[in-house]
Design a protein around this motif. Structure first.
Motif, PDB file in Angstrom:
ATOM      1  N   LEU A  18      36.303  38.523  -1.226  1.00 52.62           N
ATOM      2  CA  LEU A  18      37.358  39.580  -1.217  1.00 52.62           C
ATOM      3  C   LEU A  18      38.337  39.077  -0.017  1.00 52.62           C
ATOM      4  CD1 LEU A  18      38.927  42.648  -1.400  1.00 52.62           C
ATOM      5  CD2 LEU A  18      37.062  43.292   0.263  1.00 52.62           C
ATOM      6  N   GLY A  19      39.768  38.933  -0.107  1.00 49.52           N
ATOM      7  CA  GLY A  19      40.496  38.371   0.768  1.00 49.52           C
ATOM      8  C   GLY A  19      40.321  39.053   2.134  1.00 49.52           C
ATOM      9  N   THR A  20      41.052  38.882   2.952  1.00 47.82           N
ATOM     10  CA  THR A  20      41.346  38.997   4.235  1.00 47.82           C
ATOM     11  C   THR A  20      42.704  39.463   4.852  1.00 47.82           C
ATOM     12  OG1 THR A  20      40.480  39.111   6.621  1.00 47.82           O
ATOM     13  CG2 THR A  20      40.638  37.069   5.565  1.00 47.82           C
ATOM     14  N   ALA A  21      42.837  40.533   5.632  1.00 50.19           N
ATOM     15  CA  ALA A  21      44.203  40.808   6.182  1.00 50.19           C
ATOM     16  C   ALA A  21      44.318  40.542   7.750  1.00 50.19           C
ATOM     17  CB  ALA A  21      44.702  42.220   5.764  1.00 50.19           C
ATOM     18  N   LEU A  22      43.075  40.086   8.310  1.00 53.62           N
ATOM     19  CA  LEU A  22      43.131  39.864   9.563  1.00 53.62           C
ATOM     20  C   LEU A  22      44.191  38.649   9.933  1.00 53.62           C
ATOM     21  CD1 LEU A  22      39.301  39.873  10.422  1.00 53.62           C
ATOM     22  CD2 LEU A  22      40.968  41.706  11.143  1.00 53.62           C
ATOM     23  N   HIS A  23      44.805  38.929  10.919  1.00 57.20           N
ATOM     24  CA  HIS A  23      45.468  37.858  11.531  1.00 57.20           C
ATOM     25  C   HIS A  23      46.655  37.417  10.516  1.00 57.20           C
ATOM     26  CE1 HIS A  23      43.959  37.676  15.500  1.00 57.20           C
ATOM     27  NE2 HIS A  23      42.490  37.791  14.960  1.00 57.20           N
ATOM     28  N   VAL A  71      29.490  40.746  -0.793  1.00 60.08           N
ATOM     29  CA  VAL A  71      30.967  40.424  -0.566  1.00 60.08           C
ATOM     30  C   VAL A  71      31.219  39.281   0.453  1.00 60.08           C
ATOM     31  CG1 VAL A  71      33.291  41.301   0.084  1.00 60.08           C
ATOM     32  CG2 VAL A  71      31.596  42.895  -0.905  1.00 60.08           C
ATOM     33  N   PHE A  72      31.914  38.253  -0.200  1.00 58.02           N
ATOM     34  CA  PHE A  72      32.059  37.120   0.760  1.00 58.02           C
ATOM     35  C   PHE A  72      33.584  37.393   1.397  1.00 58.02           C
ATOM     36  CE2 PHE A  72      28.760  35.416  -2.162  1.00 58.02           C
ATOM     37  CZ  PHE A  72      27.915  34.767  -1.277  1.00 58.02           C
ATOM     38  N   ARG A  73      33.718  36.879   2.462  1.00 60.30           N
ATOM     39  CA  ARG A  73      34.985  36.846   3.059  1.00 60.30           C
ATOM     40  C   ARG A  73      35.685  35.425   3.579  1.00 60.30           C
ATOM     41  NH1 ARG A  73      36.359  42.582   4.055  1.00 60.30           N
ATOM     42  NH2 ARG A  73      38.618  41.964   3.943  1.00 60.30           N
ATOM     43  N   PRO A  74      36.745  35.142   3.350  1.00 61.52           N
ATOM     44  CA  PRO A  74      37.402  33.882   3.714  1.00 61.52           C
ATOM     45  C   PRO A  74      37.180  33.912   5.332  1.00 61.52           C
ATOM     46  CG  PRO A  74      39.043  34.996   2.501  1.00 61.52           C
ATOM     47  CD  PRO A  74      38.005  36.085   2.729  1.00 61.52           C
ATOM     48  N   GLU A  75      37.038  32.591   5.694  1.00 62.56           N
ATOM     49  CA  GLU A  75      37.005  32.298   7.285  1.00 62.56           C
ATOM     50  C   GLU A  75      38.539  32.595   7.577  1.00 62.56           C
ATOM     51  OE1 GLU A  75      35.516  28.519   7.394  1.00 62.56           O
ATOM     52  OE2 GLU A  75      33.591  28.892   7.760  1.00 62.56           O
ATOM     53  N   TYR A  80      47.902  33.802   8.993  1.00 66.71           N
ATOM     54  CA  TYR A  80      48.133  33.229   7.705  1.00 66.71           C
ATOM     55  C   TYR A  80      47.800  34.197   6.679  1.00 66.71           C
ATOM     56  CZ  TYR A  80      47.597  28.726   4.948  1.00 66.71           C
ATOM     57  OH  TYR A  80      47.886  27.842   3.789  1.00 66.71           O
ATOM     58  N   ASN A  81      48.620  34.363   5.830  1.00 71.13           N
ATOM     59  CA  ASN A  81      48.228  35.369   4.608  1.00 71.13           C
ATOM     60  C   ASN A  81      46.992  34.816   3.677  1.00 71.13           C
ATOM     61  OD1 ASN A  81      47.954  37.166   2.448  1.00 71.13           O
ATOM     62  ND2 ASN A  81      50.302  37.390   2.584  1.00 71.13           N
ATOM     63  N   GLN A  82      45.967  35.593   3.790  1.00 75.09           N
ATOM     64  CA  GLN A  82      44.737  35.240   3.232  1.00 75.09           C
ATOM     65  C   GLN A  82      43.978  36.518   2.337  1.00 75.09           C
ATOM     66  OE1 GLN A  82      42.804  33.729   6.996  1.00 75.09           O
ATOM     67  NE2 GLN A  82      41.654  32.494   5.311  1.00 75.09           N
ATOM     68  N   ASP A 110      40.485  25.938   1.908  1.00 83.23           N
ATOM     69  CA  ASP A 110      39.667  25.409   2.957  1.00 83.23           C
ATOM     70  C   ASP A 110      38.669  26.656   3.553  1.00 83.23           C
ATOM     71  OD1 ASP A 110      41.011  23.113   2.756  1.00 83.23           O
ATOM     72  OD2 ASP A 110      42.237  23.534   4.320  1.00 83.23           O
ATOM     73  N   ALA A 111      39.432  27.993   3.693  1.00 91.21           N
ATOM     74  CA  ALA A 111      38.728  29.292   4.284  1.00 91.21           C
ATOM     75  C   ALA A 111      37.718  29.654   3.438  1.00 91.21           C
ATOM     76  CB  ALA A 111      39.712  30.103   4.637  1.00 91.21           C
ATOM     77  N   ILE A 112      37.450  29.113   2.077  1.00 89.05           N
ATOM     78  CA  ILE A 112      36.237  29.557   1.388  1.00 89.05           C
ATOM     79  C   ILE A 112      35.454  28.531   1.007  1.00 89.05           C
ATOM     80  CG2 ILE A 112      37.712  31.788   0.543  1.00 89.05           C
ATOM     81  CD1 ILE A 112      37.568  30.051  -2.282  1.00 89.05           C
ATOM     82  N   GLN A 113      35.777  27.527   1.802  1.00 91.02           N
ATOM     83  CA  GLN A 113      34.950  25.957   1.544  1.00 91.02           C
ATOM     84  C   GLN A 113      33.321  26.309   1.659  1.00 91.02           C
ATOM     85  OE1 GLN A 113      36.005  23.111  -0.223  1.00 91.02           O
ATOM     86  NE2 GLN A 113      33.770  22.748  -0.256  1.00 91.02           N
ATOM     87  N   TYR A 114      33.061  27.042   2.850  1.00 91.73           N
ATOM     88  CA  TYR A 114      31.690  27.570   2.861  1.00 91.73           C
ATOM     89  C   TYR A 114      30.915  28.264   1.881  1.00 91.73           C
ATOM     90  CZ  TYR A 114      32.283  32.688   3.716  1.00 91.73           C
ATOM     91  OH  TYR A 114      32.220  33.840   3.526  1.00 91.73           O
TER      92      TYR A 114
END
Length: 304
Positions: A18-23, A71-75, A80-82, A110-114
């Motif tokens: 699931l994406g994230t709206a943080l920052h 639920v995984f979230r992007p780093e 940056y819009n994620q 890159d933010a979901i590479q983990y």
């Protein structure tokens, strides 16, 4: 190791990004808009605020947790819009395909590479550079793969044209045993009400045999009729131009009888309930201002 498995849009969901709206960063400038709907809201001063989008995504996250979905979230990347993870990659069967997205969005991958690192490397594919394909254009229906594209000779002039014909061919070559059907979509740089950014902006299956469809999103009537013949007209919920603009076809299925939908989609939600679906209603109207909704914010990894 993550054992990927996605064969359709509606089987019981077990794991998702699931994406994230943080920052999320400041409101973009008009020249930075990727689509006409975002542009409209940037110019009108109604572009969504980060805090509202965080609340909407948290409501979505809660519903997923309620159904015991992993639920995984992007780093997090600063400014940056994620939100729209659907664009950056997608799973077909047990293969993870990385999208060749707009270059400005490369860091989202890159933010979901983990997460990708938890997949067997032999099951991760990156198409060659000339292949453009985004997850919003790829809809799985068991033995069928539906792909939205744009066949106009002016493809390269459209930032809203996200999947090219090479993208369709790439999937055909990768999955020779599937029925791959492409759909030529209507694109507009200026009028969001006439822009099918991705296939899931004008069509999406729900349940075992139903779907939501916007007839005028298809450049060729034959493409629309293909879906009518496949699903049966009585099984399709036809949305209006304004409902397409509000992203009614971009809800999200947790199971064959459970969908997450925007709480303002009254006509659609009533139809779904009338057809035996459990409808989990959440607020998502602020995120919708960026021409994406619930399906756009998810990247399913495992379904039963």
């Amino acid at each position: 190791m993550l054992e990927l498995n996605i064969k359709n849009e509606t089987s019981r969901l077990r794991a998702v990004v699931l994406g994230t709206a943080l920052h999320n960063g400041p409101t973009p400038k008009a020249v930075e808009a990727y689509d006409p709907k975002s542009l409209e809201h940037i110019l009108a001063g109604t572009y969504p605020l980060e805090e509202d989008m965080i609340n909407e995504m948290e409501a979505f996250n809660k519903v997923l947790k309620k159904y015991n979905v992993t639920v995984f979230r992007p780093e997090m990347i600063e400014n940056y819009n994620q939100i729209f993870t659907r664009d950056i990659g997608f799973v077909i069967d047990d293969i993870f395909i990385k999208s060749n997205i707009l270059p400005e969005r490369e860091r989202e991958l890159d933010a979901i590479q983990y997460i990708i690192d938890q997949i067997d490397p032999k099951k991760v594919v990156r198409p060659p550079e000339e292949v453009h394909i985004e997850g919003g254009d790829v809809i799985l229906w068991n033995n069928h793969i539906f792909i939205g594209t744009y066949k106009g000779s002016d493809y390269k002039d459209y930032i809203t044209a996200r999947t090219n014909i090479q993208g369709v061919q790439f999937i055909k070559d990768l999955f020779p045993n599937k029925i791959v059907k492409e759909f030529d979509l209507v694109k507009s740089k200026m009028e969001a009400r006439d822009n099918a950014l991705h296939l899931d902006c004008c069509f999406q299956p729900v349940g075992k045999d139903k779907g939501i469809i916007y007839k005028s999103g298809f450049r060729e009537e034959a493409d629309y009729l293909f879906l009518v013949n496949l699903f049966g007209k009585e099984n399709l919920f036809h949305i209006t131009r304004d409902e397409m603009y509000d992203m009614n076809s971009n809800i999200f299925s947790i199971d064959t009888d459970v969908v997450v939908s925007e709480k303002n989609f009254t006509r659609l939600n009533n139809w779904l309930r009338g057809n035996g679906f459990v409808v989990e209603e959440i607020p998502y109207a602020e995120i919708a201002k960026q021409e994406g909704l619930l399906r756009c914010s998810t990247l399913p990894l495992i379904r039963d």
